[in-house]
Design a protein around this motif. Structure first.
Motif, short mmCIF file in Angstrom:
data_model
loop_
_atom_site.label_atom_id
_atom_site.label_comp_id
_atom_site.label_asym_id
_atom_site.label_seq_id
_atom_site.Cartn_x
_atom_site.Cartn_y
_atom_site.Cartn_z
N PHE A 45 0.83 -1.22 0.00
CA PHE A 45 0.00 0.00 0.00
C PHE A 45 0.86 1.26 0.00
CE2 PHE A 45 -2.42 3.48 1.76
CZ PHE A 45 -3.60 3.39 1.05
N ASP A 46 0.48 2.18 -0.88
CA ASP A 46 1.18 3.46 -1.03
C ASP A 46 0.13 4.48 -1.51
OD1 ASP A 46 2.60 5.68 -1.92
OD2 ASP A 46 4.19 4.51 -2.85
N PRO A 47 -0.18 5.49 -0.72
CA PRO A 47 -1.21 6.46 -1.14
C PRO A 47 -0.95 7.07 -2.50
CG PRO A 47 -0.55 6.83 1.14
CD PRO A 47 0.40 5.82 0.59
N GLU A 48 0.30 7.24 -2.88
CA GLU A 48 0.61 7.85 -4.18
C GLU A 48 0.16 6.96 -5.34
OE1 GLU A 48 1.91 10.87 -6.68
OE2 GLU A 48 1.55 10.84 -4.52
N ALA A 86 -16.27 -3.85 -31.37
CA ALA A 86 -14.86 -4.23 -31.47
C ALA A 86 -13.93 -3.28 -30.72
CB ALA A 86 -14.43 -4.35 -32.94
N ARG A 87 -14.28 -2.97 -29.47
CA ARG A 87 -13.47 -2.04 -28.69
C ARG A 87 -13.42 -2.48 -27.23
NH1 ARG A 87 -17.97 2.86 -28.95
NH2 ARG A 87 -19.40 1.97 -27.41
N LEU A 88 -12.38 -2.04 -26.55
CA LEU A 88 -12.26 -2.28 -25.12
C LEU A 88 -11.35 -1.21 -24.53
CD1 LEU A 88 -9.20 -3.65 -24.62
CD2 LEU A 88 -10.34 -5.63 -25.62
N GLU A 89 -11.30 -1.18 -23.21
CA GLU A 89 -10.45 -0.24 -22.49
C GLU A 89 -9.51 -1.02 -21.58
OE1 GLU A 89 -11.02 3.28 -19.12
OE2 GLU A 89 -12.57 3.01 -20.64
N LEU A 90 -8.30 -0.53 -21.42
CA LEU A 90 -7.35 -1.13 -20.49
C LEU A 90 -7.08 -0.17 -19.35
CD1 LEU A 90 -4.61 -2.75 -22.78
CD2 LEU A 90 -6.62 -3.84 -21.76
N GLY A 91 -6.99 -0.71 -18.14
CA GLY A 91 -6.62 0.07 -16.97
C GLY A 91 -5.51 -0.65 -16.22
N THR A 92 -4.49 0.08 -15.82
CA THR A 92 -3.32 -0.52 -15.18
C THR A 92 -2.96 0.23 -13.90
OG1 THR A 92 -2.48 -0.94 -17.41
CG2 THR A 92 -0.96 -1.32 -15.59
N MET A 93 -2.52 -0.51 -12.90
CA MET A 93 -1.99 0.09 -11.68
C MET A 93 -0.70 -0.64 -11.33
SD MET A 93 -3.36 0.12 -7.77
CE MET A 93 -2.57 -1.49 -7.55
N ILE A 94 0.39 0.11 -11.27
CA ILE A 94 1.71 -0.46 -10.98
C ILE A 94 2.20 0.08 -9.65
CG2 ILE A 94 4.10 -0.68 -11.78
CD1 ILE A 94 2.11 -2.08 -13.60
N PHE A 95 2.69 -0.82 -8.78
CA PHE A 95 3.21 -0.38 -7.50
C PHE A 95 4.54 0.36 -7.68
CE2 PHE A 95 0.57 -4.07 -5.99
CZ PHE A 95 -0.37 -3.29 -5.32
N ARG A 96 4.80 1.29 -6.78
CA ARG A 96 5.92 2.22 -6.94
C ARG A 96 7.29 1.55 -7.18
NH1 ARG A 96 6.88 7.81 -4.61
NH2 ARG A 96 4.98 7.56 -3.40
N LEU A 127 3.71 -8.79 -5.62
CA LEU A 127 3.00 -8.33 -6.81
C LEU A 127 3.58 -7.03 -7.37
CD1 LEU A 127 -0.82 -8.89 -6.17
CD2 LEU A 127 0.79 -10.31 -7.47
N VAL A 128 3.50 -6.92 -8.69
CA VAL A 128 3.89 -5.70 -9.40
C VAL A 128 2.72 -4.73 -9.45
CG1 VAL A 128 4.54 -4.81 -11.68
CG2 VAL A 128 5.59 -6.90 -10.82
#
Length: 203
Positions: free
Chosen positions: A30-33, A97-107, A83-84
């Motif tokens: 966990f990291d608030p940023e 024929a469309r989609l959206e990608l969402g990503t969250m990477i730890f610091r 985990l990354v």
């Protein structure tokens, strides 16, 4: 109806189905940023808040979520076991024929190959297996780091959706929309493979 493999394997990351069993690893990282610009991020570093966050992701209709785990190749660059982050397919729309990608990477993995390769694996699936016409991304207007990352990826900045999402603190965020189209994918793929895997461009 589109379907997505439960797992992907790359040189630097492996994607596995996101589950509540990953909660301890999310709590440890966990990291608030990291959650600062998420529209539904947890408000505090508690098991209850993070569990609610994961449950919301898993319950969203149509959404498919993966946890991103480092391979030995990534750990050789960033020696932080655990985990990354996560990556998700949001609102897949086979009819259009469309989609959206969402990503969250730890610091600890910011600036590493992890984000690029996780996106690469899902973009390849979208354009080459599902024959998508469009993949889009939305980021908070204030999140300049993520915008630069998408621009470096080769995504096209389309514009700003003003006051598009409500944040946990009750304020609203403006979303910047980026996209890739199927005819842009071969060039983006070649650049990504060269940057990730060198001149031969192979995983």
């Amino acid at each position: 109806m589109w379907s997505f493999p439960p797992a992907f394997q790359g040189r630097y990351v492996a994607l596995e189905p996101l589950a509540l069993a990953h909660l301890p690893e999310f709590l440890a990282r966990f990291d608030p940023e990291v959650y600062r610009y998420l529209s539904r991020g947890p408000k505090e570093a508690t098991a209850e808040a993070l569990a609610a966050h994961l449950e919301a992701l898993l319950a969203e209709p149509g959404r498919v979520n993966w946890a991103i785990r480092p391979t030995p190749a990534l750990l050789a660059l960033r020696p932080f076991p655990g985990l990354v982050g996560r990556i998700s397919v949001i609102a897949p729309d086979p009819e259009n024929a469309r989609l959206e990608l969402g990503t969250m990477i730890f610091r600890p993995f910011w600036g590493s190959p992890a984000n690029k390769e996780a996106k690469y694996l899902l973009l390849r699936q979208a354009f080459e297996a599902l024959l998508a016409e469009r993949v889009q991304f939305k980021v908070d207007l204030r999140n300049e780091r993520s915008q630069r990352a998408l621009e470096a990826l080769g995504a096209v900045r389309e514009g700003v959706l003003r006051r598009n999402r409500k944040l946990p603190d009750g304020t609203f965020r403006d979303d910047v929309v980026y996209s890739l189209l199927k005819e842009e994918w071969p060039g983006v793929k070649a650049r990504l493979e060269s940057r990730l895997y060198g001149p031969l461009g192979r995983p």
